[in-house]
Design a protein around this motif. Structure first.
Motif, short mmCIF file in Angstrom:
data_model
loop_
_atom_site.label_atom_id
_atom_site.label_comp_id
_atom_site.label_asym_id
_atom_site.label_seq_id
_atom_site.Cartn_x
_atom_site.Cartn_y
_atom_site.Cartn_z
N ARG A 1 4.26 6.17 -1.97
CA ARG A 1 3.44 7.19 -2.62
C ARG A 1 4.29 8.27 -3.30
NH1 ARG A 1 2.30 11.49 0.05
NH2 ARG A 1 2.70 10.48 2.04
N LYS A 2 5.42 8.65 -2.65
CA LYS A 2 6.24 9.74 -3.18
C LYS A 2 7.12 9.33 -4.35
CE LYS A 2 6.39 13.17 0.33
NZ LYS A 2 7.26 13.93 1.24
N ASP B 1 -4.38 0.36 -3.31
CA ASP B 1 -5.09 0.87 -2.14
C ASP B 1 -5.62 -0.32 -1.34
OD1 ASP B 1 -7.37 -0.07 -3.35
OD2 ASP B 1 -8.12 1.90 -3.95
N LEU C 1 -2.61 1.67 -8.06
CA LEU C 1 -2.36 3.12 -7.98
C LEU C 1 -1.06 3.53 -8.65
CD1 LEU C 1 -3.25 3.76 -4.23
CD2 LEU C 1 -4.71 4.11 -6.23
N VAL D 1 1.85 -0.59 -6.32
CA VAL D 1 1.27 0.13 -5.19
C VAL D 1 -0.25 0.10 -5.36
CG1 VAL D 1 1.25 2.29 -3.90
CG2 VAL D 1 3.31 1.59 -5.16
N SER E 1 2.57 7.04 -11.17
CA SER E 1 1.15 6.71 -11.09
C SER E 1 0.52 6.51 -12.47
CB SER E 1 0.38 7.76 -10.29
OG SER E 1 0.73 9.03 -10.75
N GLU F 1 0.82 -1.21 0.00
CA GLU F 1 0.00 0.00 0.00
C GLU F 1 0.86 1.26 0.00
OE1 GLU F 1 -3.17 -0.29 2.87
OE2 GLU F 1 -3.58 -2.36 2.26
N GLU F 2 0.24 2.40 -0.34
CA GLU F 2 1.02 3.59 -0.68
C GLU F 2 1.75 4.24 0.49
OE1 GLU F 2 -1.39 6.74 -2.28
OE2 GLU F 2 -3.13 6.15 -1.12
N GLU F 3 1.29 4.00 1.73
CA GLU F 3 1.96 4.64 2.86
C GLU F 3 3.17 3.84 3.37
OE1 GLU F 3 1.60 7.61 3.68
OE2 GLU F 3 -0.18 7.93 2.44
#
Lengths: 370, 370
Positions: free
Chosen positions: B119-120, B95, B101, B93, B124, B66-68
């Protein structure tokens, strides 16, 4: 010119080499002069290798370190020089004189403790090719071993470059197109969306060659004109004689040439393939001959049916034999089997088939039952 | 049976699916029952997708987080689950509901600081395919974008699996073989090193089909037998009539079918290709017609030379037109253009050519100069 030169420097050197190879000699020299020295040397070195070899398609932008380097040092080196590499999936391990010793995947770097020396985690049984390996062979190796890149070494096992899987995909498309085209008598570089003039130039020579082949059959028929004059149905049946042998020959040739291209047929197994294809030709010939006999005897009587039926059996046997023998023989003499087979095989099959047809016709039609 | 089941569990699930799909129905069910439940579910899911689609060739063993999640957590996760993945080059990545994502390459993990969240650093704008995408299209995408793997999503953009470049290479070989074979009238699965019986079964139907096609030409010649009886040289020249049109048609068809296979020719550009190939046919026809005229007028006199020369021009024009039109039309109606083109195009070209030959002959030979 400066724009081109700047563009070439932006490209990875294997792609630049392909572009430069296409240019006229004078422009090529000038460009290599104006390009940044180091990069230009790469391209020139690549151009020194024969067309369609590993040396020509490799990129010298590999990532190699010596065996005592640790995992953490390797990661630092990769981070520092990250911009340089087109696609680095493997880290090659070399000695001080650049001899290839082993390979470590980037994943192995993530999975091992930072202080491990590369020597301990490298695989020393490296799958590699030499600079003069044929590009088709390189593609087979990458496909067989599911590699992302294969290292290219020179005669002394010194690392010269790598070939990445994206370039292999291009090679496979190119080789498949070459094989498909050659079997149909079209030269490479003929494209559906290309210019008409280019297509004419690529196809006309082969059309004139097959005109020549057809005229040989005409000469045979001319020689036997008296029997045709006596029995006009012999003329009417010529389309069957002309079609079946060449169709069967094309089928056999296609399977054998593709088998050679995929590396399934070698010179050693060639004998077995020729025997097998002769058997297939005989069986297909027997079935087609029987069907032809039944149709023609209902349509034109039994004598013509015997002539055409027998011709079919022998023609398909010969088609199977030559369709396998000629590509395998060309392969042994290191001629590209796809390129030269098609005209040879079809012409030989047709000429022999027409001879057989008219000889059998002469024998059968002269035969008068008591 | 237990051995097979154990073997299947060792294989990555995409390869296992291919094997299971080949087995007879009853054995297939039993095997799926005896296999470890989780793995068997993978294989069954893969079998639910249509043949030659992305769903059928994908592997569900992807690596997604997941993105975090941070870079260092991702590396730990990779180290812990390293055994599970066939070939992991990218980290996907998603959700919490498994929607795709973004993507992060393993190299990016090495190049970024451990505390960065995925995420960074993720891209995407992911290049992806859906489960029902044709495998040929998947191969084109992987080749065009130089990917190592492409993610497969379902209709709701949920990640369903990945297709790795090694499987793409297999697809490309398979598709190239299919195209080459289809143009020569050989069914897939015919192998140079395979059994004779298999080869007979794969080739005989097409040989009988082309026998039927040749018999249409025979019927035309039978209808025009009187003119052939009057002018026996018309019969002697039939090999040229039978050969040139079908050769030109095969050339055109090969280039157009390959163009469709490589994605260069689409339904939209089809019109342009048909026009271009007709022009190429006309030019080649003019040259071949002229050469034929010169040879035949020296050999058999000017009347036959006019007949054969004119026939060549028209025959090669028609060959170019049909050779392009039929594959493009089949493509529009979603029939595999390679598979069905060959017999159609060659038969149509031959039949029309024989008609033209005999109609022109009737007109020219009846013409008596004052």
């Amino acid at each position: 010119r400066d724009d081109i030169s700047r563009l070439l420097q932006e490209l990875p050197s294997d792609d630049a080499a392909l572009l430069v190879a296409e240019m006229p000699g004078e422009l090529r020299e000038e460009l290599l002069d104006t390009m940044k020295i180091e990069h230009s040397t790469d391209v020139q070195e690549l151009l020194g290798f024969a067309d369609e070899t590993a040396g020509r398609i490799m990129t010298p932008d590999y990532f190699a370190l010596e065996e005592e380097v640790t995992v953490s040092e390797a990661i630092t080196a990769l981070q520092r020089r990250s911009e340089e590499f087109e696609m680095a999936f493997y880290l090659y391990v070399v000695d001080t004189r650049n001899h290839l010793l082993g390979v470590v995947s980037l994943r192995q770097l993530l999975l091992n403790s930072p202080s491990t020396p590369l020597r301990k985690i490298m695989i020393s049984d490296v799958i590699k090719v030499t600079t003069d390996t044929d590009q088709e062979e390189v593609a087979r190796i990458v496909a067989t071993y599911n590699l992302l890149a294969v290292p290219v070494v020179d005669q002394e096992n010194k690392l010269a470059g790598i070939i990445t899987v994206d370039d292999i995909i291009d090679v496979m498309r190119e080789e498949a197109t070459e094989d498909i085209y050659a079997l149909a008598g079209v030269e490479a570089d003929d494209r559906a969306m290309g210019s008409s003039f280019n297509s004419v130039r690529r196809r006309l020579p082969w059309l004139l060659l097959s005109l020549g082949a057809a005229l040989i059959a005409v000469a045979i028929l001319q020689y036997y004109r008296e029997i045709i004059r006596q029995e006009i149905w012999l003329a009417v049946l010529i389309p069957v004689v002309a079609a079946m042998g060449s169709n069967a020959a094309t089928q056999t040739m296609t399977v054998v040439v593709r088998g050679i291209g995929l590396g399934e047929v070698s010179v050693d197994t060639g004998r077995r393939v020729v025997l097998k294809e002769s058997l297939v030709g005989l069986i297909n010939g027997a079935v087609v001959g029987l069907v032809t006999f039944l149709i023609i005897s209902a349509w034109f009587g039994w004598k013509l049916a015997v002539v055409l039926g027998l011709t079919m059996v022998l023609s398909l046997l010969i088609a199977g034999m030559f369709g396998a023998l000629i590509p395998v023989a060309l392969k042994r003499f290191r001629v590209d089997p796809a390129l030269a087979s098609s005209v040879f095989v079809v012409t030989m099959t047709d000429v022999i088939t027409f001879f057989l047809y008219l000889i059998i016709a002469t024998l059968v039609l002269r035969y008068k039952p008591f």
